[in-house]
Design a protein around this motif. Structure first.
Motif, PDB file in Angstrom:
ATOM      1  N   ALA A 259       0.871  -1.177   0.000  1.00  0.00           N
ATOM      2  CA  ALA A 259       0.000   0.000   0.000  1.00  0.00           C
ATOM      3  C   ALA A 259       0.908   1.228   0.000  1.00  0.00           C
ATOM      4  O   ALA A 259       1.413   1.630  -1.035  1.00  0.00           O
ATOM      5  N   TYR A 260       1.164   1.821   1.155  1.00  0.00           N
ATOM      6  CA  TYR A 260       2.150   2.901   1.225  1.00  0.00           C
ATOM      7  C   TYR A 260       3.559   2.302   1.281  1.00  0.00           C
ATOM      8  O   TYR A 260       3.780   1.252   1.893  1.00  0.00           O
ATOM      9  N   ASP A 284      -1.142  -1.405  -4.293  1.00  0.00           N
ATOM     10  CA  ASP A 284      -2.494  -1.477  -3.747  1.00  0.00           C
ATOM     11  C   ASP A 284      -2.997  -0.105  -3.289  1.00  0.00           C
ATOM     12  O   ASP A 284      -4.099   0.003  -2.795  1.00  0.00           O
ATOM     13  N   ASN A 285      -2.155   0.931  -3.453  1.00  0.00           N
ATOM     14  CA  ASN A 285      -2.529   2.283  -3.043  1.00  0.00           C
ATOM     15  C   ASN A 285      -1.686   3.267  -3.851  1.00  0.00           C
ATOM     16  O   ASN A 285      -0.475   3.090  -3.951  1.00  0.00           O
TER      17      ASN A 285
END
Length: 423
Positions: A259-260, A284-285
């Protein structure tokens, strides 16, 4: 006459001690004051030799007081942890150590791998249902150890669960763990991680496994380390009151789904200097670096984001997102001399400094370690920015840069610095 006067002066100086000499008649050696570096104001200064940012003095130079491994008196890690005393220097022989979880409660403890890096394989077991190793002593240092395969019932199995004290982790590797290092939430705790590798988060849909998860501790320092292959969770997540993240390679890599890449969910004072931060095409982000998403925890909050190289392989992205609306009165953010390449924008913060940030096409970057990282020799961006100065006494120009495969090496700027993590 002139020669006679000169001789008299020399004799007088010698008798008064003006010319110091050793017993063998030679001049004394020069005093070493450190490496010559260029400071934030552009002047040359002597930088003292690095001191270890924590425990157990002398590190690898200390003689072992306990040796663990096949053929030794102590053959297992759990036995070593039971027998160790404060001040012990434990050396672990190369090899695979399967299903030998341990709890370390001692103070001033050094645990190191001797020679080829020994591997701690969880093999379905854990200490206290938490981790391969649980550390809750005083000052503890871990060197040259690999941790693999941590799994526990609650999904937070760690290579190391750090619960109390001051911990230094150096030249270690963490592979395929639910969390590589997971800490408690104690403001008196400190953690320093350097020259280490973190990779291969478990691919468990519905679970958020962070490669490195720092709780609400007092101080966290990360340097010269490499991160890759996250999955749904973050590469690095820190809730610390103060976080210093410098000269690292946080690049998710092909097929990575982090993500991050870097998150400070509760703010705090964060220095992010001289890193390579890269998002994969399968992220995913879309955000690379996030600050303050869960709101304020600490009374003092600021982000100093300087001389980073940011890469985005996704079709869209946000290089830095600051949730300033979650901080009463806003938050000071300095984004200075960062270099970014790929889709997306690096936007000016609501308050603070925003200068010297430059976008660059991939074709104008040279590969380093298989990644497009360095400006080519003919780039007009070379030497195009000013020195960023200091924030709270911390130099925002990185004197070192990441060195493959892990570690840091001195940076060599020209008369004027270039944007990004490499000079």
């Amino acid at each position: 006459m002139i020669r006679s006067c000169l001789l008299c002066l020399l004799l007088m100086a010698a008798s008064s001690g003006a010319f110091a000499q050793s017993e063998d008649g030679l001049a004394p050696p020069p005093v070493y004051k450190g490496e010559i570096r260029r400071g934030a104001d552009g002047r040359l200064i002597a930088v003292p030799m690095k001191s270890v940012e924590a425990p157990a003095a002398s590190g690898s130079s200390r003689l072992a007081t306990m040796i663990v491994g096949s053929g030794e008196k102590i053959t297992t890690i759990d036995e070593a942890a039971r027998l160790a005393r404060d001040g012990e220097v434990i050396e672990i022989r190369p090899g695979d150590y399967r299903g030998q979880p341990a709890v370390w409660t001692q103070d001033n403890l050094l645990i190191r791998g001797g020679g080829a890096r020994p591997v701690m394989l969880a093999d379905g077991r854990s200490a206290e249902g938490k981790a391969i190793w649980v550390v809750r002593g005083g000052r503890v240092r871990v060197e040259n150890i690999e941790f693999r395969g941590a799994r526990v019932a609650d999904g937070n199995g760690a290579g190391i669960r750090f619960e109390r004290g001051d911990l230094v982790v150096q030249r270690c590797a963490f592979v395929d763990n639910e969390n590589a290092i997971l800490t408690a939430n104690r403001p008196e705790m400190t953690l320093a991680v350097s020259d280490s590798e973190f990779s291969a988060a478990p691919r468990d849909d519905g679970s958020l496994h962070h490669l490195l998860y720092i709780g609400a501790i007092g101080r966290f320092v990360l340097s010269g380390s490499r991160f890759a292959q996250g999955y749904l969770g973050h590469l690095v997540k820190s809730r610390a009151r103060e976080s210093v993240v410098r000269n690292n390679l946080l690049v998710d890599g092909a097929g990575g789904r982090a993500a991050y890449e870097l998150e400070f969910p509760n703010g705090g004072v964060a220095y992010v200097i001289g890193n390579v931060i890269g998002q994969s095409a399968t992220t995913d982000n879309p955000v690379l670096v996030s600050y303050g998403a869960e709101g304020r925890r600490w009374s003092d909050n600021a982000l100093y984001f300087a001389h980073n190289t940011l890469l985005n392989d996704a079709h869209s992205g946000n290089y830095l997102k600051v949730w300033s609306d979650k901080f009463a009165g806003g938050v000071d953010v300095w984004a200075i001399n960062n270099l970014y390449s790929g889709h997306g924008e690096l936007s000016a913060p609501a308050q603070g400094r925003f200068e010297g940030n430059q976008s660059v096409a991939r074709r104008d970057l040279l590969d380093y370690g298989g990644l497009p990282l360095r400006l080519n020799s003919f780039s007009p961006l070379r030497g195009s920015v000013r020195l960023p100065g200091q924030a709270r006494g911390v130099d925002l120009f990185p004197p070192e840069e990441f060195s493959f495969p892990v570690g840091s090496q001195p940076a060599h700027p020209g008369s004027s610095p270039s944007p990004g993590a490499f000079q």
